[in-house]
Design a protein around this motif. Structure first.
Motif, mmCIF file in Angstrom:
data_model
loop_
_atom_site.group_PDB
_atom_site.id
_atom_site.type_symbol
_atom_site.label_atom_id
_atom_site.label_comp_id
_atom_site.label_asym_id
_atom_site.label_seq_id
_atom_site.Cartn_x
_atom_site.Cartn_y
_atom_site.Cartn_z
ATOM 1 N N THR A 249 -11.254 3.850 -2.781
ATOM 2 C CA THR A 249 -11.652 3.453 -1.424
ATOM 3 C C THR A 249 -11.273 1.997 -1.161
ATOM 4 O OG1 THR A 249 -13.508 5.012 -1.409
ATOM 5 C CG2 THR A 249 -13.600 3.181 0.152
ATOM 6 N N ILE A 252 -7.509 1.622 -0.556
ATOM 7 C CA ILE A 252 -7.076 1.953 0.810
ATOM 8 C C ILE A 252 -7.332 0.785 1.752
ATOM 9 C CG2 ILE A 252 -7.537 3.466 2.778
ATOM 10 C CD1 ILE A 252 -8.168 5.701 0.725
ATOM 11 N N GLU A 253 -8.499 0.186 1.596
ATOM 12 C CA GLU A 253 -8.832 -0.966 2.446
ATOM 13 C C GLU A 253 -7.890 -2.131 2.170
ATOM 14 O OE1 GLU A 253 -12.887 -1.697 1.507
ATOM 15 O OE2 GLU A 253 -13.652 0.044 2.632
ATOM 16 N N GLU A 255 -4.815 -1.969 1.029
ATOM 17 C CA GLU A 255 -3.485 -1.629 1.553
ATOM 18 C C GLU A 255 -3.412 -1.878 3.057
ATOM 19 O OE1 GLU A 255 -2.926 2.399 0.359
ATOM 20 O OE2 GLU A 255 -2.054 1.878 -1.602
ATOM 21 N N GLN A 256 -4.494 -1.569 3.735
ATOM 22 C CA GLN A 256 -4.535 -1.807 5.187
ATOM 23 C C GLN A 256 -4.452 -3.292 5.519
ATOM 24 O OE1 GLN A 256 -8.184 0.200 6.203
ATOM 25 N NE2 GLN A 256 -7.189 2.201 6.409
ATOM 26 N N ASP A 257 -4.940 -4.111 4.558
ATOM 27 C CA ASP A 257 -4.874 -5.571 4.727
ATOM 28 C C ASP A 257 -3.603 -6.159 4.124
ATOM 29 O OD1 ASP A 257 -7.314 -5.537 5.989
ATOM 30 O OD2 ASP A 257 -8.446 -5.928 4.147
ATOM 31 N N GLY A 258 -2.722 -5.287 3.585
ATOM 32 C CA GLY A 258 -1.467 -5.744 2.997
ATOM 33 C C GLY A 258 -1.598 -6.364 1.630
ATOM 34 N N LYS A 259 -2.658 -6.005 0.901
ATOM 35 C CA LYS A 259 -2.882 -6.571 -0.428
ATOM 36 C C LYS A 259 -2.471 -5.576 -1.512
ATOM 37 C CE LYS A 259 -6.933 -9.236 1.069
ATOM 38 N NZ LYS A 259 -8.410 -9.398 0.876
#
Length: 290
Positions: A249, A252-253, A255-259
């Motif tokens: 989880t 996913i968060e 990745e959404q922030d580009g990390k």
């Protein structure tokens, strides 16, 4: 579907009642034994019993493995010729060497051709139970494409080394480690030696946890009462599953922030941690515990 070998249950090849019931005991694989469990005077009759069992008994999709006698004995050629013609899932080869597996591979290819079986359909599981086997386990695996797993034989190994076999198992630490790493490198299963005290369930759990911690993927059993405990050790715990889901989880968060790298509970999470979490969740789903 993935083939699990968390447990491989030894069954004596000269006991018709046990051969009949072997498929309903809950093990991932059953090993119908023509070697240690059978006296010299019963080798021929046991071979026939095992052959007829494979032909006539429904083993409920449980993997059927036959442990033949050592290739250096007079019984081995008969074992291989008779048993291979009823197409078990695999043959287990005691004290296996590279040269023996190559020779057995050729024999099986001829039998498969003669019987109309798919080439390579009968697999091989060598037993590493000598000092030579431990030191050459990688080459033993590479000697035949039929090899799908390796079983570590702790009793015979310690006998070969001339040392005492203990419940703690410190004397086979190196062998366990070497077998586990070689099998992982070749992407096959590594099966730990049986725990021989069938009444010591606490000791069984400790021994299985130790084997799992070294990278071994399953454990041989000599009594059906050992099966559920071994399975419980090789299944992810509730805590491991919960943590893995939290990691995925958070991934996913991130990745959404580009990390690509992030932290969870103050600890860095990178690709190896994520892969371990994915594997945990996948295994939990396959085993039906999630």
């Amino acid at each position: 579907m993935k083939k699990f070998r968390r447990t491989m249950l030894f069954m004596p090849g000269n006991n018709s009642g046990m051969l009949q019931n072997a498929g309903i005991l809950g093990a991932d694989s059953i090993i119908l034994d023509l070697e240690d469990a059978v006296s010299l005077t019963e080798k021929d009759s046991a071979r026939i019993l095992v052959k007829e069992a494979i032909k006539n008994v429904d083993y409920n999709n449980v993997e059927v493995v036959v442990r033949v006698n050592p290739f250096t004995t007079e019984y081995a050629q008969k074992d291989i010729d008779v048993i291979a013609r009823v197409k078990p899932d695999a043959l287990m080869i005691p004290k296996a060497t590279e040269e023996e597996l190559e020779a057995i591979d050729e024999i099986l290819t001829k039998i498969e051709t003669n019987e109309g079986f798919e080439n390579g359909s009968i697999k091989l599981i060598p037993i590493v139970e000598t000092a030579y086997g431990v030191e050459n386990v990688y080459n033993i695996i590479k000697s035949s494409k039929r090899v799908v797993a390796v079983l570590l034989g702790g009793e015979d190994l310690t006998s070969d080394l001339g040392i005492k076999r203990t419940k703690e198992g410190e004397e086979i630490f190196y062998a366990r480690n070497r077998v586990a790493i070689a099998c992982k490198a070749m992407k096959i299963d590594s099966i730990d030696t049986p725990f021989t005290d069938t009444n010591d369930f606490e000791g069984l759990v400790k021994d299985t946890v130790r084997a799992k911690s070294l990278g071994l993927t399953g454990k041989a059993a000599i009594n059906p009462r050992q099966i559920d405990l071994i399975h419980s050790v090789f299944a992810p715990t509730k805590e491991e599953i919960k943590h893995a889901k939290r990691v995925l989880t958070a991934m996913i968060e991130a990745e959404q922030d580009g990390k690509g790298v992030f932290s969870l509970d103050g600890k860095m999470v990178d690709a190896p941690v994520i892969n371990r979490a994915k594997n945990t969740v996948e295994l939990a789903k396959l085993l039906g515990v999630m």
